[in-house]
Write an enzyme that holds these catalytic residues in place. Structure first.
Site, short mmCIF file in Angstrom:
data_model
loop_
_atom_site.label_atom_id
_atom_site.label_comp_id
_atom_site.label_asym_id
_atom_site.label_seq_id
_atom_site.Cartn_x
_atom_site.Cartn_y
_atom_site.Cartn_z
N ASP A 124 -4.25 -13.27 3.52
CA ASP A 124 -5.56 -12.79 3.97
C ASP A 124 -6.69 -13.14 2.99
O ASP A 124 -7.83 -12.73 3.20
CB ASP A 124 -5.54 -11.28 4.27
CG ASP A 124 -4.81 -10.45 3.23
OD1 ASP A 124 -4.42 -11.00 2.18
OD2 ASP A 124 -4.65 -9.24 3.46
N HIS A 152 -6.09 -7.47 -0.51
CA HIS A 152 -6.31 -6.04 -0.78
C HIS A 152 -5.53 -5.60 -2.01
O HIS A 152 -4.43 -6.10 -2.27
CB HIS A 152 -5.87 -5.21 0.43
CG HIS A 152 -6.52 -5.60 1.72
ND1 HIS A 152 -5.96 -6.52 2.58
CD2 HIS A 152 -7.70 -5.21 2.26
CE1 HIS A 152 -6.76 -6.67 3.64
NE2 HIS A 152 -7.82 -5.90 3.47
N ASP A 171 -2.39 -10.58 -2.56
CA ASP A 171 -2.95 -10.23 -1.26
C ASP A 171 -4.45 -9.97 -1.47
O ASP A 171 -4.88 -9.64 -2.58
CB ASP A 171 -2.25 -8.97 -0.73
CG ASP A 171 -2.69 -8.57 0.67
OD1 ASP A 171 -1.97 -8.91 1.62
OD2 ASP A 171 -3.74 -7.90 0.80
N HIS A 180 0.81 -1.22 0.00
CA HIS A 180 0.00 0.00 0.00
C HIS A 180 0.85 1.28 0.00
O HIS A 180 0.31 2.37 -0.17
CB HIS A 180 -0.94 0.03 1.21
CG HIS A 180 -1.96 -1.06 1.22
ND1 HIS A 180 -2.90 -1.21 0.23
CD2 HIS A 180 -2.18 -2.09 2.09
CE1 HIS A 180 -3.67 -2.27 0.50
NE2 HIS A 180 -3.25 -2.82 1.62
C1 OKP Z 1 -3.04 -4.40 4.59
B1 OKP Z 1 -2.68 -5.55 3.67
C2 OKP Z 1 -11.22 -1.45 7.31
C3 OKP Z 1 -9.87 -1.05 7.88
C4 OKP Z 1 -8.77 -1.40 6.95
C5 OKP Z 1 -6.35 -1.53 6.82
C6 OKP Z 1 -6.15 -2.82 6.11
C7 OKP Z 1 -4.78 -2.92 5.54
C8 OKP Z 1 -4.49 -4.23 4.87
N1 OKP Z 1 -12.27 -1.31 8.27
N2 OKP Z 1 -7.53 -1.44 7.63
O1 OKP Z 1 -3.04 -5.39 2.34
O2 OKP Z 1 -3.02 -6.84 4.13
ZN ZN Z 2 -4.14 -7.47 2.61
#
Ligand code: OKP
Ligand code: ZN
Length: 334
Positions: free
Chosen positions: A279, A192, A190, A155
């Site tokens: 994840d 996300h 990932d 990110h």
């Molecule tokens: C990082 B990685 C949603 C909150 C989100 C951040 C998530 C970061 C993920 N309610 N919080 O890509 O695993």
């Molecule tokens: Zn993630």
């Protein structure tokens, strides 16, 4: 497989994160990496390649900010971890900011990425872990390596942090790989979208970015990762986003992975960097795909069919007790 890890990555341990309007326990805990490391008998320690390979990806001013932010926070009389609350999204100007709060806002896109006294140390060694995993792969001494990076990186953009990420480990490794490979691909699997990685290479034709992730219409990071984002300028067509609806299970996931891999192969990648997140697992506490632990071996095998030198970089995954097994399955399949 060569595996790299460094204990200094464990020092960064924020107390809490702002999640859905409430302070909750910080999900990206040092325990994540500890649990994964337990799955391996021996892991090599990273070499120190210094700041240069980091500074070709990240702005010097941002790196300076990361190193001094916590001290400035303390100097401002604050307690706890440094965190922003104001973000300059409208007509951003290249001002030099005075207050630590202004600096944090200017270098982040969320409030989920606190800076502690140890953040720089851990992020620095996380980047060195990725660079060290890359070396034997790049030199042809090994076909693949696993870099147990933490904090994660995908990110983080050239001059901003976000989503638990400070330095973009995969991007730093991909950029370093360009010294010997003309065409480098990053496959981000990932849960996300890897918005920072995408942003870093968005207008470049030499680094392909392909990502399978939860639809940003429903999931973090919300603003990036739509299928319409395909790159810009010389980089047009060199970014591929394959968003999936929540609930995606192994059959759909592997069909989508086949698309990503054939695009990477058609493009002519000579070296692959995988941003691997655990994840996508059904039991992940912050995510909503439905992969089971046993699915990861087949996924690893499928990625290996690309038959290119490969660096696997750890990104997210928050079902702490399951992480060792998931990573183990993926790597053994690979
Ligand atoms: C990082 B990685 C949603 C909150 C989100 C951040 C998530 C970061 C993920 N309610 N919080 O890509 O695993
Ligand atoms: Zn993630």
């Amino acid at each position: 497989m060569i595996t790299i890890f460094d204990d200094r990555q464990l020092a960064h341990a924020p107390e809490r994160e702002l999640n859905n309007g409430a302070w909750t326990a910080y999900q990206e805990s040092p325990d994540r990496a500890r649990q994964i490391a337990k799955a391996f008998d021996v892991m090599a320690q990273p070499e120190d390649f210094g700041l240069d390979p980091i500074a070709v990806v990240h702005d010097r001013a941002y790196l300076g900010f990361l190193r001094s932010a916590y001290d400035e926070w303390r100097d401002a009389g604050r307690e706890g971890d440094a965190i922003g609350y104001a973000f300059p999204i409208i007509r951003r100007r290249a001002n030099s900011h005075i207050r630590i709060d202004a600096k944090i806002g200017a270098h982040s896109f969320d409030a989920a990425t606190p800076i502690t006294a140890d953040t720089w140390e851990s992020a620095y060694w996380s980047a060195q872990t990725a660079l060290s995993g890359l070396q034997p792969v790049l030199k042809g001494e090994a076909r693949s390596a696993f870099a147990l990076c933490r904090p994660p990186g995908h990110h983080a953009g050239a001059d901003y942090m976000g989503g638990y990420c400070y330095l973009n480990n995969a991007a730093i490794a991909a950029q370093a790989a360009r010294a010997r490979a003309d065409r480098v691909a990053i496959l981000d699997i990932d849960y996300h979208h890897g918005n920072g990685t995408q942003d870093i290479f968005y207008d470049r034709s030499d680094v392909f970015f392909a990502s399978i992730h939860a639809d940003p219409a429903t999931d973090y990071p919300y603003y990036w990762g739509f299928a319409e984002e395909t790159g810009a300028g010389a980089g047009e067509g060199v970014t591929l986003n394959l968003p999936l609806a929540r609930g995606a299970e192994a059959v759909l996931y592997r069909k989508t992975l086949a698309k990503a891999l054939s695009a990477i192969s058609d493009w002519g990648a000579e070296l692959l960097v995988v941003s691997f997140g655990a994840d996508t697992f059904a039991g992940d506490p912050i995510s909503s795909f439905a992969l089971e632990t046993s699915d990861y071996a087949a996924i690893g095998r499928q990625v290996a069919e690309l038959a290119q030198p490969t660096l696997i970089v750890m990104e997210g995954g928050y079902a702490v007790g399951q992480l060792g097994a998931i990573v183990g399955e993926f790597l053994s399949g690979f």
